[in-house]
Each structure stands twice: as C-alpha cells, then as structure tokens.
Design a protein around this motif. Structure first.
Motif, mmCIF file in Angstrom:
data_model
loop_
_atom_site.group_PDB
_atom_site.id
_atom_site.type_symbol
_atom_site.label_atom_id
_atom_site.label_comp_id
_atom_site.label_asym_id
_atom_site.label_seq_id
_atom_site.Cartn_x
_atom_site.Cartn_y
_atom_site.Cartn_z
ATOM 1 N N PRO A 173 13.551 -3.798 18.817
ATOM 2 C CA PRO A 173 14.109 -5.059 18.319
ATOM 3 C C PRO A 173 14.961 -5.743 19.385
ATOM 4 C CG PRO A 173 15.327 -3.202 17.416
ATOM 5 C CD PRO A 173 14.156 -2.625 18.162
ATOM 6 N N TYR A 174 14.887 -7.070 19.417
ATOM 7 C CA TYR A 174 15.762 -7.841 20.297
ATOM 8 C C TYR A 174 17.026 -8.202 19.505
ATOM 9 C CZ TYR A 174 17.646 -11.490 23.271
ATOM 10 O OH TYR A 174 18.479 -12.241 24.070
ATOM 11 N N LYS A 175 18.176 -7.946 20.082
ATOM 12 C CA LYS A 175 19.437 -8.213 19.410
ATOM 13 C C LYS A 175 20.114 -9.420 20.049
ATOM 14 C CE LYS A 175 23.759 -5.988 17.924
ATOM 15 N NZ LYS A 175 24.524 -4.730 17.912
ATOM 16 N N TYR A 176 20.476 -10.376 19.212
ATOM 17 C CA TYR A 176 21.165 -11.587 19.674
ATOM 18 C C TYR A 176 22.508 -11.685 18.959
ATOM 19 C CZ TYR A 176 22.309 -16.500 20.416
ATOM 20 O OH TYR A 176 22.946 -17.671 20.749
ATOM 21 N N VAL A 177 23.561 -11.985 19.717
ATOM 22 C CA VAL A 177 24.918 -12.090 19.170
ATOM 23 C C VAL A 177 25.399 -13.529 19.323
ATOM 24 C CG1 VAL A 177 27.301 -11.267 19.311
ATOM 25 C CG2 VAL A 177 25.409 -9.688 19.763
ATOM 26 N N TRP A 178 25.865 -14.093 18.246
ATOM 27 C CA TRP A 178 26.357 -15.481 18.210
ATOM 28 C C TRP A 178 27.823 -15.446 17.753
ATOM 29 C CZ3 TRP A 178 24.494 -19.527 14.063
ATOM 30 C CH2 TRP A 178 25.033 -20.793 14.377
ATOM 31 N N LYS A 179 28.726 -15.765 18.666
ATOM 32 C CA LYS A 179 30.157 -15.770 18.352
ATOM 33 C C LYS A 179 30.564 -17.214 18.033
ATOM 34 C CE LYS A 179 32.920 -13.055 20.576
ATOM 35 N NZ LYS A 179 33.788 -12.425 21.611
ATOM 36 N N ILE A 180 31.010 -17.437 16.804
ATOM 37 C CA ILE A 180 31.357 -18.780 16.342
ATOM 38 C C ILE A 180 32.873 -18.896 16.254
ATOM 39 C CG2 ILE A 180 31.001 -20.509 14.545
ATOM 40 C CD1 ILE A 180 28.542 -18.926 13.662
ATOM 41 N N LYS A 181 33.455 -19.739 17.109
ATOM 42 C CA LYS A 181 34.897 -19.945 17.137
ATOM 43 C C LYS A 181 35.287 -21.101 16.211
ATOM 44 C CE LYS A 181 35.260 -18.299 21.924
ATOM 45 N NZ LYS A 181 35.693 -18.629 23.294
ATOM 46 N N LEU A 289 36.488 -12.664 9.413
ATOM 47 C CA LEU A 289 37.087 -13.740 10.214
ATOM 48 C C LEU A 289 38.353 -13.193 10.854
ATOM 49 C CD1 LEU A 289 36.832 -17.059 8.131
ATOM 50 C CD2 LEU A 289 35.605 -16.458 10.212
ATOM 51 N N VAL A 290 38.326 -13.074 12.174
ATOM 52 C CA VAL A 290 39.492 -12.601 12.921
ATOM 53 C C VAL A 290 39.822 -13.649 13.979
ATOM 54 C CG1 VAL A 290 40.419 -10.814 14.427
ATOM 55 C CG2 VAL A 290 38.915 -10.176 12.525
ATOM 56 N N ASN A 291 41.036 -14.179 13.920
ATOM 57 C CA ASN A 291 41.440 -15.272 14.814
ATOM 58 C C ASN A 291 40.480 -16.451 14.685
ATOM 59 O OD1 ASN A 291 43.642 -13.765 15.840
ATOM 60 N ND2 ASN A 291 42.290 -12.781 17.344
ATOM 61 N N ASP A 292 40.004 -16.662 13.439
ATOM 62 C CA ASP A 292 39.074 -17.762 13.102
ATOM 63 C C ASP A 292 37.761 -17.658 13.875
ATOM 64 O OD1 ASP A 292 38.555 -19.831 11.387
ATOM 65 O OD2 ASP A 292 39.336 -21.394 12.725
ATOM 66 N N VAL A 293 37.369 -16.430 14.206
ATOM 67 C CA VAL A 293 36.093 -16.184 14.887
ATOM 68 C C VAL A 293 35.183 -15.384 13.954
ATOM 69 C CG1 VAL A 293 34.946 -15.006 16.815
ATOM 70 C CG2 VAL A 293 37.083 -16.267 17.193
ATOM 71 N N CYS A 294 33.960 -15.849 13.829
ATOM 72 C CA CYS A 294 32.939 -15.157 13.048
ATOM 73 C C CYS A 294 31.828 -14.715 14.006
ATOM 74 C CB CYS A 294 32.364 -16.079 11.970
ATOM 75 S SG CYS A 294 31.099 -15.323 10.928
#
Length: 309
Positions: A173-181, A289-294
């Motif tokens: 599997p290809y893993k993609y991480v999306w950090k939303i500030k 949600l930590v420091n408004d980051v998901c």
C-alpha cells in the motif's frame, strides 16, 4: 439451476464477439471477489457483458465450479413487454492446444431475454478441479481467457478486455499523510489534498470539514478520489483496497475506515459521509485536533486493473 452442461464441443476458431482475459486468476479468490462483470460490448444493436463467478454463484449454492453467464447490460431504453431471442455460445480457451471449449446444454441454444430475465448461462460452467489443472490448458500461468459469441441478427467487430489482478499480500500500500493546519478556521465546503500516485494512478483526498449531504453540520465527510480522469478510458476499471484515517495524536486509537471498491469513470470517488462526529473531533483531549492541526492519512493498494485489449 441455470443451464446444465450435458455436452461439449471444441472450436479452433476464437469467439467472434468478445474475449475476457484474466491475469492472476487466483487473486480473485484471495481478494474475495465474488463475481466480476466485464465491460460492455455491442452485438445486434444491444449491449452485453460477461459475468464470471470464479468460485461459483453462491446465490445459487454452486460449489466447486466456475459460473459464467451472458447478461444484457442496458435495457433502460426498451419499452414494456420487450424480448430479445438470442443464440449464444460461451467459451474457455485451451491455451495448450489453442482451441476453445464450448459447453452446451440439452435445451438448445436459443434463449429469450426480457425484463425479468436479463442473464443466461451456466451455473456449473466448468469444474474448478478441471479448470485449475494446468495440463488441461484452461489456467496457465494463472491466466485464463473466456469468450462469447452472440447472434441476434448481425455480427459485430470483436472487442475484448484484460483483467489483471494482484494478490493482496503482494500489493504494497502507498501511504499518504496530509497535515491540515488551522483546522477550526476552514470555511469552504470541501478541501482537496495534493495529488499522490499509487498503482500508477493519481489520487487525492477530499475532506468536507462541516460534512456533506445527510452528514452536513454533524460530521466530517471524507473520500478518496481519482485525480485525473483524462487517463481513464471508457470501460477502464480499477479495483482498490484503501483506508482513510484521522490520526489520534495523543493515543494510538485512530479513527479509520477501509473498504475495497471498483473505481471507473462513473464512480471516481468513494468514502464516508459520516466519517467522524464534529463534536467528538473537536472535544479537547480526544487527540484528533492538537494545536488546531488535524492529520489525515490514506493507504491505497491497487489490486486490479481492467482495460480494453
């Protein structure tokens, strides 16, 4: 029971109208693909498709056989009371002898398709034991070829399709991480991640921070989407196993869903309207949600591709 095979004939001539080549046939069983429907092909001004049950049609309690049917693909334009009389033959290729086995039934070949009967064929097309024996030529190198001839009033140009499957255990599997500030400040109805590539296809994640449809105002909605439909031709299908996840940044109890889906031009996205409740996501201390980051993740494995020959 559908038609029962009582005799067989051998043809040295390929089917006139459609070929379905399946590579890594065993992966259909390993990936629990109960049935596979081919792309459409036109004969006699009608649209048809082949339907293969690689481990038998469970709805008809078939065991130890492959089930194979000819189905009318689109009757939506027909008026009430329509019927089409068809003579058809279903084939499986003997790759050792370069011949084609044609099972036949005792009732003759003419069949009547109508609104309540859109499919004809064989519940017990060929025993799995015979089919799986490479010395018989039907499954060689885990590849097989089925075919169809359909006679309504006219012959048509031969079309075909190749289905290539991968074993789930061998598909990384290809893993993609999306950090939303600044997540709490998102005001648009939906947002899309950057494009990433998995299985030679371009994908992206779509997230609706306030929900979509029935989940509007109560949940986050999230979907996996094909990012570039210009590379997808009519009849092209992609079988994908994927997981969408919102990471818990405090504990290891993440919120995730997973499924397996056939993507195509008409189904270019799949996901969940009610992915996670907004109240649960926003609650302090839950870790989403930590420091408004998901942090959103996707794991995508392309297990099969079907395209025109």
């Amino acid at each position: 029971m559908e038609n029962q095979v009582v005799s067989r004939s051998i043809s040295h001539v390929p089917p006139a109208h459609f070929l379905l080549k399946i590579q890594t046939f065993s992966s259909l069983l390993e990936n629990n693909v109960e049935s596979y429907e081919s792309s459409e092909f036109n004969v006699g001004s009608h649209k048809w498709k082949l339907v293969v049950y690689p481990n038998g049609n469970k709805k008809k309690k078939v065991k130890d056989h492959i089930s194979l049917y000819l189905a009318m693909a689109d009757s939506s334009s027909f008026g009430s009371g329509w019927e089409v009389f068809v003579i058809f033959r279903l084939f499986v290729h003997d790759q050792n002898e370069d011949t084609y086995l044609i099972p036949q039934d005792a009732m003759g070949n003419e069949r009547r398709f109508h609104g309540l009967k859109l499919e004809w064929g064989f519940d017990q097309f060929i025993p799995l034991k015979e089919f799986n024996d490479a010395s018989n030529g039907y499954l060689v190198g885990d590849t097989c070829i089925f075919g169809a001839e359909v006679f309504v009033k006219e012959r048509n140009i031969v079309k075909g399709e190749c289905l290539s499957m991968k074993k789930f255990t061998s598909a990384s599997p290809y893993k993609y991480v999306w950090k939303i500030k600044n997540f709490s400040n998102l005001e648009a109805k939906s947002y899309e991640s950057e494009v990433f590539v998995a299985g030679d296809q371009k994908w992206k994640i779509e997230l609706c921070p306030k929900g979509y449809g029935v989940a509007s105002g109560s949940h986050i909605s999230m979907y996996l989407k094909l990012a570039d439909l210009s590379t997808i031709t009519r009849g092209f299908k992609i079988y994908v196993h994927f997981t969408l996840r919102i990471r818990n940044q405090v504990q290891s109890i993440h919120n995730h869903y997973k499924t397996s889906v056939w993507f195509r031009t008409s189904i270019d996205n799949w996901g969940w309207h009610e992915f996670i409740e907004l109240s649960y996501l926003n609650k302090a201390g839950n870790g989403f949600l930590v420091n408004d980051v998901c942090i959103v993740e996707a794991e995508v494995s392309v297990l099969g591709i079907s395209e025109a020959l």
